[in-house]
Design a protein around this motif. Structure first.
Motif, short mmCIF file in Angstrom:
data_model
loop_
_atom_site.label_atom_id
_atom_site.label_comp_id
_atom_site.label_asym_id
_atom_site.label_seq_id
_atom_site.Cartn_x
_atom_site.Cartn_y
_atom_site.Cartn_z
N SER A 128 0.83 -1.20 0.00
CA SER A 128 0.00 0.00 0.00
C SER A 128 0.87 1.25 0.00
N SER A 145 -1.04 4.75 -0.81
CA SER A 145 -1.94 5.87 -0.51
C SER A 145 -2.60 5.67 0.85
N SER A 157 -5.33 -2.07 4.20
CA SER A 157 -4.41 -3.07 4.72
C SER A 157 -4.61 -3.28 6.22
N GLU A 160 -5.26 2.99 0.73
CA GLU A 160 -4.72 1.64 0.66
C GLU A 160 -4.18 1.18 2.01
#
Length: 333
Positions: free
Chosen positions: A290, A292, A299, A295
């Motif tokens: 990830s 961003s 996660s 993201e």
């Protein structure tokens, strides 16, 4: 329990208080690919109100048609998806088969102990005798969701999960927006006034104070997740030095491998043992590469779901009894 099933109990209690007849349907067995997990709930009234889900919608439609013709008077064990024709008719995936317990509810008082347990953050077990229809609710430390043997249905009910976020940044905003869909109630603390002024997300309970005091007052338990996302060691470490001493299910901190090692060294100077520090999940989240903020939030939630789905919880003492109904066990054609 998840928020959908909690809403089923709340709606069923409200309908019973309105004088409506209510039947509760529980998924007790499945074979093959099942659209809803064991313990999923669906409730329907004799007036056609309904909430919850036991399938993708096809089984609910059939139940509503059957109940409209003859509302259930006794406990029933119902099976769907046995024949090829049924699987085509009901659209059960990959040859799936479902068994459902249909239970007419006698009064809103029958659901009160479950609703009180959830709101009071207690884990309880409901035991339904399939022959007598008598149900009892008692405290439990069980790590299973449901057990069923045609004589007895045991189901565990408990509070929603709590997520305490330390640090009001971009990752926190995405996490706060996504987490409620996964049955987390979200709380946020950040002592930095400028961060609070720039916070954009809704549906978050702000907790005032310094992070260490907030963690102590929060009284973390085995359904509590604490994540530190401020990127400011002065903020994050204050929360972690108290969180790692609690029974919180998951404690995580954002940062690189290098910053994680530096954090662990600092925590050793804050009256924490190596065993306590070993509970820290850092860098936080599953490794999905990830980049961003959104993201990273994904996660984190992916790791929480993974660990939650194979974890266990504890409970506080409580017990009571509930009246029941007669029973008949049938198989739907």
């Amino acid at each position: 329990m998840n928020a959908v099933d909690y809403q089923v109990l709340k709606s069923a209690a409200a309908w019973l208080q309105q004088g409506k007849r209510v039947a509760m349907v529980t998924v007790v067995r499945n074979w093959g690919s099942a659209p809803r997990p064991l313990g999923s709930l669906f409730a329907i009234t004799d007036a056609g109100d309904f909430t919850g889900s036991v399938s993708g919608g096809c089984i609910e439609d059939d139940l509503m048609q059957r109940f409209a013709a003859a509302f259930p008077e006794k406990i029933e064990l119902v099976r769907y998806g046995i024949s090829a024709e049924q699987m085509r008719r009901f659209g059960l995936p990959c040859g799936g088969t479902l068994e459902l317990v249909i239970e007419p509810l006698s009064s809103a008082a029958a659901l009160t102990p479950l609703l009180e347990a959830v709101s009071g953050r207690r884990l309880v077990q409901r035991r339904l005798d399939m022959r007598s229809g008598v149900a009892t609710v008692e405290a439990t430390a069980a790590d299973f969701a449901l057990r069923f043997d045609e004589e007895e249905l045991l189901q565990v009910f408990g509070p929603r999960w709590r997520l305490l976020i330390i640090g009001a940044g971009q990752v926190s905003e995405y996490l706060a927006q996504m987490a409620p869909a996964l049955d987390f109630s979200v709380y946020l603390n950040d002592p930095r006034e400028e961060q609070r002024r720039n916070w954009q997300a809704d549906d978050v309970t702000w907790l005032d104070g310094m992070p260490d005091d907030v963690v102590l007052a929060f009284k973390p338990d085995r359904r509590t997740v604490i994540v530190t996302l401020s990127h400011d060691p002065k903020v994050d470490d204050m929360a972690l030095m108290e969180a790692l001493k609690t029974d919180a299910f998951y404690i995580g901190a954002i940062g690189s491998m290098a910053s994680t090692e530096a954090r662990k060294e600092r925590l050793l100077t804050l009256d924490l043992s190596s065993e306590q520090i070993a509970r820290l999940h850092a860098p936080i989240g599953l490794q999905i590469w990830s980049r961003s903020p959104a993201e990273i939030a994904v996660s984190v939630l992916a790791e929480l779901v993974l660990l939650r789905n194979r974890g266990s919880v504890a409970a506080s003492p409580s017990s009571c009894a509930i009246g029941g109904n007669d029973v008949r066990i049938i198989e739907r054609p």
